[in-house]
Design a protein around this motif. Sequence first.
Motif, mmCIF file in Angstrom:
data_model
loop_
_atom_site.group_PDB
_atom_site.id
_atom_site.type_symbol
_atom_site.label_atom_id
_atom_site.label_comp_id
_atom_site.label_asym_id
_atom_site.label_seq_id
_atom_site.Cartn_x
_atom_site.Cartn_y
_atom_site.Cartn_z
ATOM 1 N N ASP A 113 0.812 -1.215 0.000
ATOM 2 C CA ASP A 113 0.000 0.000 0.000
ATOM 3 C C ASP A 113 0.846 1.266 0.000
ATOM 4 O O ASP A 113 0.329 2.356 -0.264
ATOM 5 C CB ASP A 113 -0.923 0.018 1.226
ATOM 6 N N LEU A 114 2.137 1.133 0.312
ATOM 7 C CA LEU A 114 3.026 2.302 0.372
ATOM 8 C C LEU A 114 3.910 2.440 -0.861
ATOM 9 O O LEU A 114 4.749 3.330 -0.913
ATOM 10 C CB LEU A 114 3.914 2.212 1.624
ATOM 11 N N LEU A 115 3.721 1.572 -1.872
ATOM 12 C CA LEU A 115 4.623 1.584 -3.033
ATOM 13 C C LEU A 115 4.644 2.938 -3.727
ATOM 14 O O LEU A 115 5.716 3.519 -3.926
ATOM 15 C CB LEU A 115 4.220 0.496 -4.030
ATOM 16 N N PHE A 116 3.495 3.445 -4.111
ATOM 17 C CA PHE A 116 3.472 4.665 -4.921
ATOM 18 C C PHE A 116 3.918 5.872 -4.101
ATOM 19 O O PHE A 116 4.575 6.775 -4.631
ATOM 20 C CB PHE A 116 2.071 4.870 -5.501
ATOM 21 N N LYS A 117 3.606 5.871 -2.827
ATOM 22 C CA LYS A 117 4.087 6.942 -1.942
ATOM 23 C C LYS A 117 5.608 6.887 -1.836
ATOM 24 O O LYS A 117 6.284 7.922 -1.869
ATOM 25 C CB LYS A 117 3.434 6.758 -0.577
ATOM 26 N N THR A 118 6.169 5.677 -1.728
ATOM 27 C CA THR A 118 7.619 5.505 -1.662
ATOM 28 C C THR A 118 8.276 5.940 -2.961
ATOM 29 O O THR A 118 9.318 6.622 -2.963
ATOM 30 C CB THR A 118 7.964 4.033 -1.360
ATOM 31 N N GLN A 119 7.693 5.556 -4.091
ATOM 32 C CA GLN A 119 8.240 5.978 -5.385
ATOM 33 C C GLN A 119 8.242 7.490 -5.524
ATOM 34 O O GLN A 119 9.203 8.072 -6.054
ATOM 35 C CB GLN A 119 7.434 5.336 -6.518
ATOM 36 N N ASP A 120 7.187 8.147 -5.069
ATOM 37 C CA ASP A 120 7.146 9.608 -5.124
ATOM 38 C C ASP A 120 8.265 10.210 -4.277
ATOM 39 O O ASP A 120 8.913 11.190 -4.688
ATOM 40 C CB ASP A 120 5.791 10.119 -4.620
ATOM 41 N N GLU A 121 8.498 9.639 -3.086
ATOM 42 C CA GLU A 121 9.568 10.127 -2.219
ATOM 43 C C GLU A 121 10.924 9.992 -2.911
ATOM 44 O O GLU A 121 11.751 10.917 -2.891
ATOM 45 C CB GLU A 121 9.581 9.339 -0.909
#
Length: 471
Positions: free
Chosen positions: A61-69
């Motif tokens: 669930d945190l993949l896209f948030k991590t990629q943005d970071e």
Amino acid sequence: MQLITTILCGGAGSRLWPVSRELHPKPFIRLADGQSLLQKAFLRAAQLPGVAEILTVTNRDLLFKTQDEFREVNATKLQTSFVLEPCGRNTAAAIAIAALQVARRHGPDALMLVLAADHLISEQHAFGEAVLKASELAATGKLVTFGIQPDSAETGYGYIEAKGNEVLRFVEKPSLEKAQEYLASGRFLWNSGIFCFSAGTMLQQMKLHCPEILAATAACEELSRAAEGDGFSQLELDAESFKNVPDVSIDYAVMEKSDQIAVVPCSIGWSDIGSWTALGNLSEPDNSGNRIQGDALVHNTHNCIIQSTDRLIGTVGVDDLIIIDTPDAVLVADKSSAQDVKHIYAQLKATGHEAHKLHRTVHRPWGTYTVLEEGNGFKIKRIEVKPGASLSLQMHHHRSEHWIVVRGMAKVVNGDLELFVNTNESTYIPAGHKHRLENPGILSLVMIEVQSGAYLGEDDIVRFEDIYGRA
């Protein structure tokens, strides 16, 4: 020397509630300089010589948030890869799957550096020197841990008794009396949770000391979905089989049992930022010892940590308090009880209160939504969609939606219709209608969504198509 850095990005950061939530955990907290702890971990790894790839193990669930970071700070386009966990199974499982992936893709002799996503290291040069020493030991078949030279009698850390690079024993979190004894002896180091080893050595030691963890993880890997692209790879772990992996820390599973352990003593400005007191100490105090971030007026106030994102905070005649204000929750705690904030988080989770999981502003692969107001039978959201991004083709059983575009232009599927909605225009979507929202422009799309219905929970959604693999 090629080095594959693995960042473990898990955990809830319950002691840093209400800023840290299940879907916005501690690694995503931004510090005063604007960078998150996760971004600092990425940059820390990227600046080391010989790093060929950064592999991140995180919740799916945190993949896209991590990629943005990462996208914000990955100026050199360093190779990134991801292992996506359906749920947390502790560090032994995370390191096992990372070692299997590295051995498969780079060979068993590839060296791995394992970092936590939520630690802070202020001395990059000293850290680089410690990594070099650890790499040399790891190349000889050692599992290397980093031992921090203690400067105080901390009871919140595990300890390592050492003689040079030799580990004599691991010690659990001690009493204050024991911690003072360890500090005075000069033989003990804080256990940092940073490791260096070859993938093959770790897998061999896991096969010897925790074969059930390795076998269950390998079985899960075989059933999992893999994807690769230019400078990118991803493994989404099979949810059912991953539940069978024992929930055990790498310290207990391997490090405390192996006879191939070495330690590198180091002073690298390390902190695990484990409480609001530790986080507050990163900023300079005012003349009264207060550490303030945001808008605050204080009178006769001393030694307080105050943080606010939106509202003005006023304090009068208080000392030694932690006051953390977010749009949907406020924490007030005595500084001496900073470690006990986790009990509030646990109560929220036990009762199913959304404040343990989500902020009022929620990140999605396509952008964000913010709940502006809600009441009986209605909810109002501000939705921002990234350029070129698209929500899923979906349907709701219990609610209708009214979309008003306030900036940009929206491409909308509404039942059998496909239409463009411009600024100051709107469209109405009845319950039961398939619909999709897309931003075809080069600027962010901002709209207001008004929901009406008997049930407005986020789980009232049926996805038919989704470019992010959530259907």
